[in-house]
Design an enzyme around this catalytic site. Structure first.
Site, short mmCIF file in Angstrom:
data_model
loop_
_atom_site.label_atom_id
_atom_site.label_comp_id
_atom_site.label_asym_id
_atom_site.label_seq_id
_atom_site.Cartn_x
_atom_site.Cartn_y
_atom_site.Cartn_z
CB CYS A 116 -0.86 -0.10 1.13
SG CYS A 116 -1.99 1.58 1.14
CB CYS A 155 -1.56 4.54 4.70
SG CYS A 155 -3.09 3.98 3.86
CB SER A 156 -0.72 0.47 6.75
OG SER A 156 -1.98 0.75 7.31
CB CYS A 157 -4.86 -0.59 2.57
SG CYS A 157 -5.32 1.19 2.84
#
Ligand code: FE
Length: 192
Positions: free
Chosen positions: A100, A103-105
């Site tokens: 991602c 971010c951190s998806c």
């Protein structure tokens, strides 16, 4: 301007107090989320999906055409905003890896909460531009002829890598097959 320099802990405390003051019970919410992370959002969920896809061609087809609906058949749910689950099939010539960049998806209810390195700017930036090198640094050396496809997760489209089934495991039980499948394998930074 001392507030601008407040530590993360102080900021979190201040937010918790502000939410508490409004009766929103942040501590309960955090405890509940922690329990979901520890007990329900586990990579073992995705491992069961992979094992089923290896052994049941009709299910595999459904997984590719509508991942969200296919995992729901197995009792696995995803948050509403995870509108699509896309399964990416590794083959001897194509290797998929997810990230991602923003971010951190991840499809965290299926493959588990992302590890710290997944959220690191270093991984997010470099896996796109230097995928072969980054994978190698993480212990996965792919033959030069293997094509690497990098998939950038968005808020509403989540991915899972469907690793190749090791040849010597044909005929194994679902449970035993699922035991082979790791979170890193479903992110695509490891092969099985
Ligand atoms: Fe993200």
């Amino acid at each position: 301007m001392q507030h601008a320099n407040a530590t993360v802990e102080h900021r979190a405390d201040a937010m918790e107090q502000a939410l508490d003051a409004r009766g929103w019970k942040p501590a309960d919410f955090i405890a509940e989320q922690g329990q979901l992370i520890d007990e329900q959002w586990l990579p073992q969920n995705g491992a069961r999906v992979v094992a089923r896809a290896w052994t049941d061609p009709a299910f595999r087809q459904r997984l590719f055409s509508n991942g969200r609906a296919a995992v729901a058949e197995m009792g696995l749910t995803m948050p509403l905003h995870h509108r699509h689950l896309v399964a990416l099939q590794n083959t001897p010539t194509v290797h998929n890896v997810i990230c991602c960049t923003l971010c951190s998806c991840t499809a965290f209810t299926i493959i588990g909460i992302p590890p710290d390195w997944y959220k690191d700017l270093e991984y997010r930036a470099r896996v796109v531009r230097q995928s072969r090198t980054v994978l190698q640094e993480m212990g996965l050396t792919l033959p030069p002829e293997t094509e690497i496809r990098v998939w950038d997760t968005t808020a509403d489209t989540r991915y899972m890598v469907l690793p190749e089934q090791p040849l010597d495991t044909v005929g194994w039980s679902l449970e035993r097959l699922a035991g082979l499948v790791t979170r890193d394998g479903m992110i695509g930074v490891a092969r099985l």
